[in-house]
Scaffold this active site. Structure first.
Site, PDB file in Angstrom:
ATOM      1  N   TYR A  88      16.677  29.849   6.618  1.00  0.00           N
ATOM      2  CA  TYR A  88      15.473  30.546   7.095  1.00  0.00           C
ATOM      3  C   TYR A  88      15.412  30.510   8.616  1.00  0.00           C
ATOM      4  CZ  TYR A  88      13.550  30.397   2.356  1.00  0.00           C
ATOM      5  OH  TYR A  88      13.336  30.551   1.021  1.00  0.00           O
ATOM      6  N   LYS A 108       0.848  -1.201   0.000  1.00  0.00           N
ATOM      7  CA  LYS A 108       0.000   0.000   0.000  1.00  0.00           C
ATOM      8  C   LYS A 108       0.882   1.250   0.000  1.00  0.00           C
ATOM      9  CE  LYS A 108      -0.255  -0.145   5.041  1.00  0.00           C
ATOM     10  NZ  LYS A 108      -0.954  -0.778   6.172  1.00  0.00           N
TER      11      LYS A 108
HETATM   12  C1  LIG Z   1      -0.082  -1.761   6.773  1.00  0.00           C
HETATM   13  C2  LIG Z   1      -0.620  -3.058   7.281  1.00  0.00           C
HETATM   14  C3  LIG Z   1       0.235  -4.158   7.497  1.00  0.00           C
HETATM   15  C4  LIG Z   1       1.749  -4.062   7.371  1.00  0.00           C
HETATM   16  O1  LIG Z   1       2.254  -3.511   8.558  1.00  0.00           O
HETATM   17  P1  LIG Z   1       3.841  -3.373   8.804  1.00  0.00           P
HETATM   18  O2  LIG Z   1       3.942  -2.869  10.190  1.00  0.00           O
HETATM   19  O3  LIG Z   1       4.328  -2.385   7.804  1.00  0.00           O
HETATM   20  O4  LIG Z   1       4.413  -4.718   8.612  1.00  0.00           O
HETATM   21  C5  LIG Z   1      -0.332  -5.363   7.861  1.00  0.00           C
HETATM   22  N1  LIG Z   1      -1.672  -5.476   8.039  1.00  0.00           N
HETATM   23  C6  LIG Z   1      -2.513  -4.444   7.864  1.00  0.00           C
HETATM   24  C7  LIG Z   1      -3.963  -4.634   8.089  1.00  0.00           C
HETATM   25  C8  LIG Z   1      -2.014  -3.198   7.502  1.00  0.00           C
HETATM   26  O5  LIG Z   1      -2.853  -2.175   7.345  1.00  0.00           O
END
Ligand SMILES: *Cc1c(COP(=O)(O)O)cnc(C)c1O
Length: 355
Positions: A250, A35
């Site tokens: 800045y 994702k």
């Molecule tokens: C993002 C996500 C993961 C992966 O989590 P990590 O901590 O990056 O391994 C697994 N399960 C769900 C439901 C998620 O939303």
């Protein structure tokens, strides 16, 4: 040649990290979480590099569409399910799998009369998405006519803390609510894959660790045998000597304590670097560890060159990755590696190769 900012993606590291997941969870299948544009690494590239995964997980339909359009035929799971009934036809048409975490989503699929693989999500203590454990029998009955196969999942709130008591509590609730029900189960994200083998079950869901970043607070990726996939590089575009008492950038947030060389790096918050990174945030110039000084600007940031007194215009800079753990940068800038990685997709140019 354009700006020298580059995100270098190491295919070896990606494959190594997936192999680490397999070693740690040898009897589980792997749902590779890609994702958020694969945590900023590029979703199509990482789907290709994680081709040995059993399935992919994304957070929205448009991400799944990109995978299918690119010819990815492997199972793709929508971690949040449809946001709207208008997505259901595409989900069915593209042969996706979906998480269902709310009654509205059950209603969306029931009226279609077509089956698809479903992951029913239960809230065992994180209190974000999922059905209450007490609703299990009712929810299972409601999805029975279209969920084929029906699988079960939950998500840990504190898997990043090795041994946190809530992990066992959540797992206990999950097992209790499902009892002897048939159907595959999934609990573990990266932290639990590394630190809680008892939670591996039928499917593990690694995200962060696939990208070579430690999922555990206070434990280094190298100690867990994970290799950083992304190395962020740029170059010095100015090297100057400033006098004691002169302020930089800045707001003049850094004042030179002595006469000193200061470098300007072609990288800024528009490339995803944290604007609030404090003076002291680590950075490598020509492989030598030094610090960011003053406030980061949009396309540039300033660095202390005292540890690299012979640094010159054009010298390579590493913002994180090989040689400089992103965990160190995240800690110094009061954020987490997840956020730093996701922000990079904004603009940096990507290349593939050994860093
Ligand atoms: C993002 C996500 C993961 C992966 O989590 P990590 O901590 O990056 O391994 C697994 N399960 C769900 C439901 C998620 O939303």
């Amino acid at each position: 040649m354009t700006r020298p900012a580059r995100a270098i993606i190491d295919p070896h590291a990606a494959r190594h990290n997936l192999a680490r997941v397999r070693t740690l969870a040898p009897t589980s299948r792997v749902l590779a979480v890609i994702k958020a544009d694969a945590y900023g690494h590029g979703v199509l590239r990482m789907a290709r590099l994680f081709a040995d995964a059993d399935a992919y997980a994304v957070a929205s339909l448009d991400e799944a569409v990109r995978l299918r359009d690119a010819g990815v035929s492997r199972p793709v799971v929508l971690l949040e399910g449809p946001f709207d009934a208008s997505e259901v036809d595409a989900i069915l048409g593209l042969g996706l799998e979906t998480v269902i975490h709310t009654a509205e989503q059950i209603a969306m699929f029931r009226v279609r009369g077509r089956s698809l693989p479903v992951w029913l999500k239960f809230d065992t203590g994180m209190h974000r998405l999922g059905f209450a454990p007490e609703a299990c029998a009712e929810v299972v009955a409601a999805v029975a006519e279209f969920a084929r196969p029906l699988r079960y999942m939950t998500h840990f709130a504190n898997a990043h803390r090795r041994g946190d008591p809530s992990i066992a509590t959540q797992q206990g609730r999950f097992e209790a609510l499902l009892g002897e029900r048939a159907g595959e189960r999934s609990l573990a994200n990266s932290g639990a894959i590394v630190a809680r083998p008892a939670s591996h079950a039928d499917w593990v869901r690694p995200g962060l660790m696939l990208y070579g970043v430690s999922p555990l607070d206070d434990e280094a990726a190298a100690d867990l045998d994970l290799a950083p996939v992304m190395t962020l590089r740029s170059r010095l575009i100015s090297v100057r000597r400033l006098r004691a008492g002169e302020s930089v950038g800045y707001g003049g947030a850094f004042t030179c304590p002595e006469d000193m060389p200061v470098g300007v790096v072609a990288y800024g918050y528009a490339d995803g670097y944290p604007r609030h990174a404090r003076t002291g945030t680590p950075i490598l110039v020509r492989g030598v560890r030094t610090q960011v000084i003053g406030n980061c600007s949009m396309d540039m940031m300033t660095v202390d060159l005292r540890p690299v007194p012979d640094a010159r215009f054009g010298d390579p800079v590493t913002l994180w990755g090989a040689g400089l753990p992103i965990e160190d940068v995240a800690q110094a800038s009061a954020t987490i590696p997840y956020e730093l990685l996701c922000r990079v997709r904004m603009r940096a140019h990507y290349e593939e190769g050994r860093p």
